[in-house]
Design an enzyme around this catalytic site. Structure first.
Site, PDB file in Angstrom:
ATOM      1  N   THR A   1      23.263 -32.097  -0.021  1.00  0.00           N
ATOM      2  CA  THR A   1      22.938 -31.640  -1.497  1.00  0.00           C
ATOM      3  C   THR A   1      23.409 -32.280  -2.434  1.00  0.00           C
ATOM      4  OG1 THR A   1      21.939 -29.359  -0.576  1.00  0.00           O
ATOM      5  CG2 THR A   1      22.191 -29.634  -2.750  1.00  0.00           C
TER       6      THR A   1
ATOM      7  N   HIS B   1      21.946 -35.313  -2.994  1.00  0.00           N
ATOM      8  CA  HIS B   1      20.709 -35.692  -3.881  1.00  0.00           C
ATOM      9  C   HIS B   1      20.868 -35.184  -5.266  1.00  0.00           C
ATOM     10  CE1 HIS B   1      18.165 -35.592  -0.267  1.00  0.00           C
ATOM     11  NE2 HIS B   1      18.469 -34.326   0.296  1.00  0.00           N
TER      12      HIS B   1
ATOM     13  N   GLU C   1      30.306 -25.490  -1.448  1.00  0.00           N
ATOM     14  CA  GLU C   1      30.922 -24.704  -0.331  1.00  0.00           C
ATOM     15  C   GLU C   1      32.372 -24.818  -0.557  1.00  0.00           C
ATOM     16  OE1 GLU C   1      29.684 -27.497   2.754  1.00  0.00           O
ATOM     17  OE2 GLU C   1      27.526 -27.287   2.212  1.00  0.00           O
TER      18      GLU C   1
ATOM     19  N   CYS D   1      15.481  -9.641 -13.764  1.00  0.00           N
ATOM     20  CA  CYS D   1      14.108 -10.057 -13.901  1.00  0.00           C
ATOM     21  C   CYS D   1      13.403  -9.579 -12.847  1.00  0.00           C
ATOM     22  CB  CYS D   1      14.080 -11.644 -14.135  1.00  0.00           C
ATOM     23  SG  CYS D   1      14.474 -12.393 -12.283  1.00  0.00           S
TER      24      CYS D   1
ATOM     25  N   CYS E   1      15.015 -10.598  -9.394  1.00  0.00           N
ATOM     26  CA  CYS E   1      16.298 -10.004  -9.144  1.00  0.00           C
ATOM     27  C   CYS E   1      16.121  -8.285  -8.735  1.00  0.00           C
ATOM     28  CB  CYS E   1      17.131 -10.077 -10.547  1.00  0.00           C
ATOM     29  SG  CYS E   1      17.871 -11.912 -10.602  1.00  0.00           S
TER      30      CYS E   1
ATOM     31  N   GLY F   1      15.096 -27.861   6.628  1.00  0.00           N
ATOM     32  CA  GLY F   1      15.430 -29.318   6.176  1.00  0.00           C
ATOM     33  C   GLY F   1      14.947 -29.315   4.784  1.00  0.00           C
TER      34      GLY F   1
HETATM   35 ZN   LIG Z   1      25.349 -27.351   0.837  1.00  0.00          ZN
HETATM   36 ZN   LIG Z   2      16.901 -12.525 -12.426  1.00  0.00          ZN
END
Ligand SMILES: [Zn+2]
Ligand SMILES: [Zn+2]
Length: 345
Positions: free
Chosen positions: A43, A46, A64, A96, A99, A264
């Site tokens: 990521t 990306h 991480e 929201c 959530c 993926g």
């Molecule tokens: Zn990651």
């Molecule tokens: Zn929310």
């Protein structure tokens, strides 16, 4: 003068730098974490390339990580300076539609550390106290930097629901495919088959517990599976590559009545060919899995703390912060390492 720290920051698509910036200060309900280790993930590449919307530039990457609480803001009980911690990166509004239904990943205000706001590829990071998990003594800060990817994989396994005796195909022996192997075995899979063209990754897949290793460039996957599953196909296929051919293969090879996990991350605008008739006549179940949050975090912590999962097989390179930018760029071309952890000074 305020104390300074090093941070890996994205300034614009393709413009990633190791900057020196002031150490942030924790506000109300926040703590300052001194980062110990920070994992690098696909990521990050990306985001760095601009394939992932990054609205708040410059952005400190890193989602991480493990660390130690260096300072607490007001109203952060029971967290204390010196606690070893990991941090659920998903910060949402709590109010929201999503959530309130326990689906904060879909919150319109969700902000992930290292994706939407400053993350842990830095010496320090400020985080909300409510996202912090204090580690048990049996879990080292080294291994704890693997909690986030493991939480994501656990979420994927929750979504697909492997049953005892299932035959599971995992497409891709990268960092996440390898995690899925161990989890599928823990979840009761009778056979875990891994399709991976790279020889060294196939070897790691074996070390993680895969029962059968297939090189799809040598033996076409469909052919290999026909032999391994009496022409029926696997019960579960986990796509852990993110490419269109592998996604198409996942749907093609799963057995009638089987389940496919879309794990993926494919390019955002890529499309695949999929015959609705196949979904209909094969009664396929196709489920997505985006990220781990909520209880997948404490469960990932417990798995690691109890020694049921060994991240050191996957984390095969540990490098200093000074090499983080190079390590992220290297993800594109260098397949010799599976997962890089950055060790902070
Ligand atoms: Zn990651
Ligand atoms: Zn929310």
């Amino acid at each position: 003068m305020r104390e300074m720290m090093a941070a890996v920051r994205l300034h614009a698509a393709g413009d990633l730098r190791l900057d020196r910036i002031p150490v942030p200060e924790p506000g109300l309900g926040e703590v300052l974490v001194k980062v110990w280790r920070s994992g690098i993930c696909g990521t990050d590449l990306h985001i760095a390339k601009g394939n992932f919307p990054a609205p708040n530039l410059p952005l400190t990457l890193g989602h991480e990580f493990s660390g130690v609480i260096a300072a607490t803001g007001e109203d952060t009980d029971p967290l204390a300076q010196g606690d070893n911690v990991v941090v659920d990166i998903n910060i949402a509004c709590g109010r929201c539609y999503f959530c309130r239904r326990g689906q904060k990943l879909f919150c319109p205000h969700v902000a992930q550390l290292g994706v939407h706001r400053a993350g842990g590829l830095a010496e320090y990071v400020v985080v909300p106290a409510g996202n912090v998990y204090v580690l048990p003594e049996s879990l080292s800060l080294d291994d704890a930097a693997y909690v986030e990817p493991l939480a994501c994989a656990i979420h994927g396994q929750d979504r697909i629901g492997i049953r005892s005796g299932d035959r599971v195909l995992i497409i891709g022996g990268g960092p996440m495919g390898l995690a899925h192997i161990a989890l599928a075995k823990l979840g009761g899979a009778a056979t875990v088959i891994v399709s991976e063209p790279d020889a060294s990754r196939r070897e790691l897949a074996g070390a993680m517990g895969a029962d059968v290793l297939v090189n799809p460039f040598e033996t076409p996957l469909e052919e290999a599976l026909a032999e391994l599953t009496e022409g029926i196909g696997p019960d579960v296929v986990i796509e852990a590559v993110g490419s269109i051919p592998t996604y198409e293969a996942a749907v093609a090879v799963v057995r009638r009545g089987g389940r496919v996990l879309a794990y993926g991350a494919a390019p955002q605008t890529a499309t695949m060919s999929l015959r609705p008739f196949d979904i209909y006549s094969k009664e396929l179940t196709i489920v997505g899995s985006y990220a781990g949050t909520y209880d997948t975090w404490p469960r990932a912590i417990d798995l690691l703390a109890e020694g049921r999962f060994t991240p050191s097989i996957i984390v095969d390179s540990i490098r200093p912060l000074a090499e983080a930018v190079e390590a992220i760029r290297g993800l594109e071309t260098d397949k010799s390492t599976v997962k890089v952890h950055i060790q902070m000074p």
